[in-house]
Design a protein around this motif. Sequence first.
Motif, PDB file in Angstrom:
ATOM      1  N   GLY A  74      30.359  77.515  -0.956  1.00  0.00           N
ATOM      2  CA  GLY A  74      31.553  77.961  -1.672  1.00  0.00           C
ATOM      3  C   GLY A  74      32.785  78.100  -0.782  1.00  0.00           C
ATOM      4  N   SER A  75      33.922  77.768  -1.382  1.00  0.00           N
ATOM      5  CA  SER A  75      35.172  77.964  -0.657  1.00  0.00           C
ATOM      6  C   SER A  75      36.022  79.031  -1.340  1.00  0.00           C
ATOM      7  N   GLY A  76      35.520  79.528  -2.457  1.00  0.00           N
ATOM      8  CA  GLY A  76      36.272  80.574  -3.160  1.00  0.00           C
ATOM      9  C   GLY A  76      37.417  80.015  -3.981  1.00  0.00           C
ATOM     10  N   LEU A  77      37.346  78.741  -4.329  1.00  0.00           N
ATOM     11  CA  LEU A  77      38.447  78.131  -5.084  1.00  0.00           C
ATOM     12  C   LEU A  77      38.080  77.788  -6.534  1.00  0.00           C
ATOM     13  N   GLY A  78      36.766  77.793  -6.826  1.00  0.00           N
ATOM     14  CA  GLY A  78      36.310  77.334  -8.146  1.00  0.00           C
ATOM     15  C   GLY A  78      36.966  78.057  -9.305  1.00  0.00           C
ATOM     16  N   LEU A  79      36.904  79.384  -9.303  1.00  0.00           N
ATOM     17  CA  LEU A  79      37.472  80.129 -10.440  1.00  0.00           C
ATOM     18  C   LEU A  79      39.000  80.084 -10.426  1.00  0.00           C
ATOM     19  N   ALA A  80      39.586  79.956  -9.226  1.00  0.00           N
ATOM     20  CA  ALA A  80      41.048  79.819  -9.163  1.00  0.00           C
ATOM     21  C   ALA A  80      41.466  78.519  -9.841  1.00  0.00           C
ATOM     22  N   GLU A  84      24.801  77.670  -8.910  1.00  0.00           N
ATOM     23  CA  GLU A  84      24.772  78.175  -7.535  1.00  0.00           C
ATOM     24  C   GLU A  84      24.287  79.625  -7.475  1.00  0.00           C
ATOM     25  N   TYR A  85      24.832  80.472  -8.385  1.00  0.00           N
ATOM     26  CA  TYR A  85      24.578  81.913  -8.220  1.00  0.00           C
ATOM     27  C   TYR A  85      23.366  82.386  -9.027  1.00  0.00           C
ATOM     28  N   ALA A  86      23.067  81.672 -10.164  1.00  0.00           N
ATOM     29  CA  ALA A  86      21.874  82.083 -10.917  1.00  0.00           C
ATOM     30  C   ALA A  86      20.623  81.498 -10.252  1.00  0.00           C
ATOM     31  N   ASP A  97      28.939  74.754 -11.923  1.00  0.00           N
ATOM     32  CA  ASP A  97      28.615  74.786 -10.501  1.00  0.00           C
ATOM     33  C   ASP A  97      28.293  76.215 -10.070  1.00  0.00           C
ATOM     34  N   ASN A  98      29.153  77.152 -10.514  1.00  0.00           N
ATOM     35  CA  ASN A  98      28.915  78.568 -10.184  1.00  0.00           C
ATOM     36  C   ASN A  98      27.605  79.071 -10.790  1.00  0.00           C
ATOM     37  N   ALA A  99      27.395  78.736 -12.085  1.00  0.00           N
ATOM     38  CA  ALA A  99      26.185  79.216 -12.761  1.00  0.00           C
ATOM     39  C   ALA A  99      24.942  78.717 -12.016  1.00  0.00           C
ATOM     40  N   VAL A 155      33.840  68.761   3.067  1.00  0.00           N
ATOM     41  CA  VAL A 155      34.069  67.783   1.986  1.00  0.00           C
ATOM     42  C   VAL A 155      34.336  68.523   0.678  1.00  0.00           C
ATOM     43  N   HIS A 156      33.515  69.558   0.428  1.00  0.00           N
ATOM     44  CA  HIS A 156      33.666  70.334  -0.806  1.00  0.00           C
ATOM     45  C   HIS A 156      35.029  71.017  -0.847  1.00  0.00           C
ATOM     46  N   LEU A 157      35.413  71.594   0.303  1.00  0.00           N
ATOM     47  CA  LEU A 157      36.708  72.277   0.368  1.00  0.00           C
ATOM     48  C   LEU A 157      37.850  71.298   0.096  1.00  0.00           C
ATOM     49  N   ALA A 171      37.728  68.594  -1.606  1.00  0.00           N
ATOM     50  CA  ALA A 171      37.705  68.211  -3.027  1.00  0.00           C
ATOM     51  C   ALA A 171      38.305  69.321  -3.884  1.00  0.00           C
ATOM     52  N   GLN A 172      37.925  70.578  -3.581  1.00  0.00           N
ATOM     53  CA  GLN A 172      38.443  71.707  -4.354  1.00  0.00           C
ATOM     54  C   GLN A 172      39.957  71.839  -4.187  1.00  0.00           C
ATOM     55  N   LEU A 173      40.413  71.661  -2.936  1.00  0.00           N
ATOM     56  CA  LEU A 173      41.864  71.775  -2.670  1.00  0.00           C
ATOM     57  C   LEU A 173      42.632  70.716  -3.448  1.00  0.00           C
ATOM     58  N   TYR A 180      38.706  83.899  -2.719  1.00  0.00           N
ATOM     59  CA  TYR A 180      37.958  85.161  -2.800  1.00  0.00           C
ATOM     60  C   TYR A 180      36.514  84.881  -3.191  1.00  0.00           C
ATOM     61  N   ARG A 181      35.572  85.433  -2.415  1.00  0.00           N
ATOM     62  CA  ARG A 181      34.144  85.286  -2.739  1.00  0.00           C
ATOM     63  C   ARG A 181      33.550  86.685  -2.790  1.00  0.00           C
ATOM     64  N   ALA A 182      32.762  86.948  -3.832  1.00  0.00           N
ATOM     65  CA  ALA A 182      32.141  88.271  -3.936  1.00  0.00           C
ATOM     66  C   ALA A 182      30.950  88.357  -2.975  1.00  0.00           C
ATOM     67  N   ASP A 183      30.522  89.608  -2.730  1.00  0.00           N
ATOM     68  CA  ASP A 183      29.460  89.816  -1.728  1.00  0.00           C
ATOM     69  C   ASP A 183      28.156  89.099  -2.086  1.00  0.00           C
ATOM     70  N   ASN A 184      27.946  88.926  -3.432  1.00  0.00           N
ATOM     71  CA  ASN A 184      26.657  88.363  -3.846  1.00  0.00           C
ATOM     72  C   ASN A 184      26.556  86.862  -3.579  1.00  0.00           C
ATOM     73  N   ALA A 185      27.714  86.241  -3.168  1.00  0.00           N
ATOM     74  CA  ALA A 185      27.706  84.789  -3.019  1.00  0.00           C
ATOM     75  C   ALA A 185      26.711  84.370  -1.944  1.00  0.00           C
ATOM     76  N   GLU A 239      27.343  80.480 -19.762  1.00  0.00           N
ATOM     77  CA  GLU A 239      26.581  81.711 -19.552  1.00  0.00           C
ATOM     78  C   GLU A 239      25.356  81.433 -18.689  1.00  0.00           C
ATOM     79  N   ASP A 240      25.060  82.371 -17.793  1.00  0.00           N
ATOM     80  CA  ASP A 240      23.820  82.250 -17.027  1.00  0.00           C
ATOM     81  C   ASP A 240      23.143  83.608 -16.981  1.00  0.00           C
ATOM     82  N   ASN A 241      21.876  83.612 -16.554  1.00  0.00           N
ATOM     83  CA  ASN A 241      21.167  84.896 -16.468  1.00  0.00           C
ATOM     84  C   ASN A 241      20.933  85.272 -14.999  1.00  0.00           C
TER      85      ASN A 241
HETATM   86  N1  LIG Z   1      28.071  82.611 -12.448  1.00  0.00           N
HETATM   87  C1  LIG Z   1      28.281  83.478 -11.464  1.00  0.00           C
HETATM   88  N2  LIG Z   1      27.350  84.413 -11.165  1.00  0.00           N
HETATM   89  C2  LIG Z   1      27.554  85.290 -10.157  1.00  0.00           C
HETATM   90  N3  LIG Z   1      28.651  85.314  -9.391  1.00  0.00           N
HETATM   91  C3  LIG Z   1      29.605  84.419  -9.622  1.00  0.00           C
HETATM   92  C4  LIG Z   1      29.482  83.449 -10.672  1.00  0.00           C
HETATM   93  N4  LIG Z   1      30.595  82.691 -10.674  1.00  0.00           N
HETATM   94  C5  LIG Z   1      31.367  83.144  -9.669  1.00  0.00           C
HETATM   95  N5  LIG Z   1      30.773  84.156  -9.043  1.00  0.00           N
HETATM   96  C6  LIG Z   1      31.333  84.938  -7.933  1.00  0.00           C
HETATM   97  O1  LIG Z   1      32.721  84.669  -7.874  1.00  0.00           O
HETATM   98  C7  LIG Z   1      33.101  84.204  -6.595  1.00  0.00           C
HETATM   99  C8  LIG Z   1      34.226  83.220  -6.742  1.00  0.00           C
HETATM  100  O2  LIG Z   1      33.753  82.060  -7.379  1.00  0.00           O
HETATM  101  P1  LIG Z   1      34.482  80.707  -7.119  1.00  0.00           P
HETATM  102  O3  LIG Z   1      33.853  79.669  -7.939  1.00  0.00           O
HETATM  103  O4  LIG Z   1      35.918  80.916  -7.236  1.00  0.00           O
HETATM  104  O5  LIG Z   1      34.220  80.438  -5.575  1.00  0.00           O
HETATM  105  P2  LIG Z   1      32.937  79.891  -4.881  1.00  0.00           P
HETATM  106  O6  LIG Z   1      31.948  79.497  -5.898  1.00  0.00           O
HETATM  107  O7  LIG Z   1      32.542  80.882  -3.890  1.00  0.00           O
HETATM  108  O8  LIG Z   1      33.524  78.626  -4.149  1.00  0.00           O
HETATM  109  P3  LIG Z   1      33.819  77.195  -4.791  1.00  0.00           P
HETATM  110  O9  LIG Z   1      33.698  77.315  -6.250  1.00  0.00           O
HETATM  111  O10 LIG Z   1      35.205  76.880  -4.334  1.00  0.00           O
HETATM  112  O11 LIG Z   1      32.827  76.299  -4.209  1.00  0.00           O
HETATM  113  C9  LIG Z   1      31.852  83.625  -6.017  1.00  0.00           C
HETATM  114  O12 LIG Z   1      31.865  83.680  -4.628  1.00  0.00           O
HETATM  115  C10 LIG Z   1      30.775  84.508  -6.611  1.00  0.00           C
HETATM  116  O13 LIG Z   1      30.605  85.657  -5.829  1.00  0.00           O
END
Ligand SMILES: Nc1ncnc2c1ncn2[C@@H]1O[C@H](COP(=O)(O)OP(=O)(O)OP(=O)(O)O)[C@@H](O)[C@H]1O
Length: 455
Positions: free
Chosen positions: A416-422, A360-362, A356-358, A282-284, A286-288, A403-408, A384-386
């Motif tokens: 994550g689908s790797g589309l948010g920042l795109a 999710e990842y913070a 969403d990213n902040a 569903v998320h994918l 929506a992002q697409l 693209y998703r970084a290893d820390n995801a 900004e997040d910490n």
């Molecule tokens: N605030 C953040 N802190 C740490 N890493 C981040 C942050 N935002 C993005 N990233 C890294 O950048 C990658 C790409 O982010 P992006 O939002 O494009 O994709 P996603 O979050 O994995 O998937 P989606 O947003 O489509 O659900 C993430 O997988 C994550 O590794």
Amino acid sequence: MYSLKRSLLLWLIIPLLLILPAVSAIQYWLIVTPAKAEIDAQLGDFALALARFIHDDNGTVTFKISAQAEKLLLTDQSDKEYFLVLDPAGRALAGDEQLRDPPLVVAPDEWQFIDGHLHQHRLRILVFGTPCGAGVCQIRIAETFVKRNQVRIDALIATIGYSLLFGFITLVVMVLAVRRGLVVLTNLNAHILAQDPNDLILWQGDQLPKELEPLIASWNQLISKLKEAHRAQQQLIADVAHQMRTPLSSLKMEAELALLEPHPPAVHAALENLNRAASRAVHLAAQLLTLARADQGLQAVGQWQVIDLKTVVSALVEEWSRRAMAQAIDLGFELESALIFANASLLTEAISNLLDNAFEYAGPGSVVTVRCRQAGERVFLDVEDNGPGISPEHRERVWQRFYRADNAPGQGINQGSGLGLAIVAEIAKRHDAVTEILSPMVGRGTRIRLSFHAI
Ligand SMILES: Nc1ncnc2c1ncn2[C@@H]1O[C@H](COP(=O)(O)OP(=O)(O)OP(=O)(O)O)[C@@H](O)[C@H]1O
Ligand SMILES: [Mg+2]
């Protein structure tokens, strides 16, 4: 490979190399001929001067010249000069007997030039007939070739020097002209390289020569077709994503319901997996859909107008504060008024993805801050997040699609689908805004900045 520059230069240089010697030969001839005629004319003057010393005393022809006059007449700075005066009967009256050969008959006041030798010198000999007594006296004046040779050498040096200089200048001008002419290709190349595959623009080509008009017309036709194909593709993605959302949402709902219903423990893990996979799908979708819309810069998704960024962010405060509470995140807003020309619904998508990213990842317990302010000509939006931050080697690539970084972590419900920042990058581009990943003011974490043109 075939080179247009080389071919043009060859077509210019080969004719130049053929024409240059011919032009030089003509030039040489034009210099030497009058100079030689001038020297010959001097000999004629001497002959006329000598003729005045021939006297006719009642049929007896004599030639009387003082040694001084002879010296005056026949002394030349560079050449040796000789003379011979013959009476009508062919007797030598004065001068060098050896000039007698070859015998010639000349009419009165007739000139003849012949080449001969005397004392090992090659000579230019003028034979001049002058009326005397009852017949014609002959005056022969001879001169070595020193002056004439010098004239030839001077003319040759002048011609070669001129040809080399002319050839060199022409060559330089040709090379510059060809280069200048071909600059247009470099411009064309730069234009093609600068094309954004997602945002192809037609070539205006005002500054191009009209010879390239057919090429530009074909190029623009191709671009139009590509644009149409790209638009159709984006539309297809948007349509498919939109169509998939409903069945995927029901799938997710069914999985959630099934989990709530009593079920055998054996299928619990399978139902959990199904629920997670459905959420991700569903998320994918929506992002697409968002990406396809942002890609097309869809006018349909809202109006472009001058808006206060503070207003756009404020509209998100309530929803995101609720989520923050649920996830034990300390969410703060530091908002100042800042006017920009923007599309509010696209901006909302971008900010939501950053939040969403902040979140999710913070993760829970973290601090997330959204700031907006104007500084001179620019308007900044920072999220900004910490959290763990994005390491420098990933900072370029996280903007790429999928693209998703290893820390995801990928544990959350919004997998994550790797589309948010795109999506953020695409929306920023539509707003002519610059995206940057910065480090937070203090400590570790991520600060993502969009900077817009202020109004
Ligand atoms: N605030 C953040 N802190 C740490 N890493 C981040 C942050 N935002 C993005 N990233 C890294 O950048 C990658 C790409 O982010 P992006 O939002 O494009 O994709 P996603 O979050 O994995 O998937 P989606 O947003 O489509 O659900 C993430 O997988 C994550 O590794
Ligand atoms: Mg994301």
